[in-house]
Design an enzyme around this catalytic site. Structure first.
Site, PDB file in Angstrom:
ATOM      1  N   LYS A  26       8.453   3.366   4.439  1.00  0.00           N
ATOM      2  CA  LYS A  26       7.322   2.809   5.181  1.00  0.00           C
ATOM      3  C   LYS A  26       7.802   2.461   6.595  1.00  0.00           C
ATOM      4  O   LYS A  26       8.284   1.367   6.871  1.00  0.00           O
ATOM      5  CB  LYS A  26       6.756   1.580   4.466  1.00  0.00           C
ATOM      6  CG  LYS A  26       5.924   1.954   3.248  1.00  0.00           C
ATOM      7  CD  LYS A  26       5.141   0.774   2.706  1.00  0.00           C
ATOM      8  CE  LYS A  26       3.976   0.373   3.574  1.00  0.00           C
ATOM      9  NZ  LYS A  26       2.907   1.384   3.626  1.00  0.00           N
TER      10      LYS A  26
ATOM     11  N   ARG B 186      10.992  -2.225  -2.148  1.00  0.00           N
ATOM     12  CA  ARG B 186      10.665  -1.037  -1.362  1.00  0.00           C
ATOM     13  C   ARG B 186      11.051  -1.216   0.103  1.00  0.00           C
ATOM     14  O   ARG B 186      11.527  -0.282   0.740  1.00  0.00           O
ATOM     15  CB  ARG B 186       9.174  -0.702  -1.482  1.00  0.00           C
ATOM     16  CG  ARG B 186       8.801   0.587  -0.754  1.00  0.00           C
ATOM     17  CD  ARG B 186       7.417   1.066  -1.097  1.00  0.00           C
ATOM     18  NE  ARG B 186       6.385   0.124  -0.670  1.00  0.00           N
ATOM     19  CZ  ARG B 186       5.078   0.380  -0.719  1.00  0.00           C
ATOM     20  NH1 ARG B 186       4.658   1.554  -1.184  1.00  0.00           N
ATOM     21  NH2 ARG B 186       4.196  -0.517  -0.329  1.00  0.00           N
TER      22      ARG B 186
END
Length: 207
Positions: free
Chosen positions: A195, A93
């Site tokens: 993120k 991620r």
């Protein structure tokens, strides 16, 4: 890449009791750092005593938000070992986030080695009570000093650790939330799946 380890000779503070942890209030004695330069790649991976970062006021992270981070946890196991929950997914991620913000990816094996090296060095900070863990925060920031909108040519990747309890003051009981229909965090074709700090700052107004 070899990871150099410099152990702290001056511990920052005593480890707090598990019942006093809260979330994110304390950090451990060491951190991992690694630098990147365009044309050179990642270099100088090192574990060092926890310290302040030195940034040029024109560092691009401060002006154009080229920053990504992750959050995962290490847990004390019943047999005395230390467990990580699917850390490879966090690596994946973070690299996906890096791609979206035109930042360099970090080799997955190096990423995991750095985490293991740091967690084992600061293992005494690992809380053991039910509901506690050692929070791991890998972060990448653009460090090139440049007042101009383009991808940075220099980056810093670092990892810090924080012993934590429950995120909310209510502990693990049901938590009341407020849902805003006025302010939007993520928009179609935006960076809601990334993120990055730019996704979090605007939510403070309605949190």
């Amino acid at each position: 890449m070899e990871i150099k380890v410099t152990k702290s000779t001056d511990l920052r503070q005593d480890r707090p009791k598990d019942s006093e942890l809260g979330f994110g209030k304390y950090t451990t004695d060491h951190m991992f750092l690694m630098d990147y330069a365009l044309g050179k790649g990642w270099y100088d991976g090192r574990v060092v005593p926890y310290q302040a970062l030195e940034l040029d006021p024109a560092a691009m992270v401060l002006h154009y938000n080229q920053e990504v981070f992750e959050g995962l946890k290490a847990y004390a196991l019943a047999d005395g070992g230390v467990g990580l929950f699917r850390p490879e997914k966090n690596v994946q991620r973070m690299n996906t986030s890096a791609q979206r913000l035109v930042m360099p990816e970090v080799d997955s094996q190096l990423f995991l080695r750095a985490i293991k090296e740091l967690v084992l060095l600061d293992r005494e900070w690992l809380p053991t009570s039910e509901g506690t863990s050692l929070y791991i925060r890998p972060t990448m920031i653009a460090t090139e000093p440049m007042i101009g909108i383009r991808a940075s040519e220099r980056y810093l990747f670092y990892i810090i650790l924080s012993p934590v309890g429950a995120y909310y003051a209510e502990g693990f009981n049901p938590t009341r939330i407020y849902v805003s229909d006025t302010y939007v965090r993520a928009a179609q074709h935006g960076v809601g799946n990334v993120k990055t700090s730019g996704n979090y700052g605007p939510t403070i107004l309605v949190s």
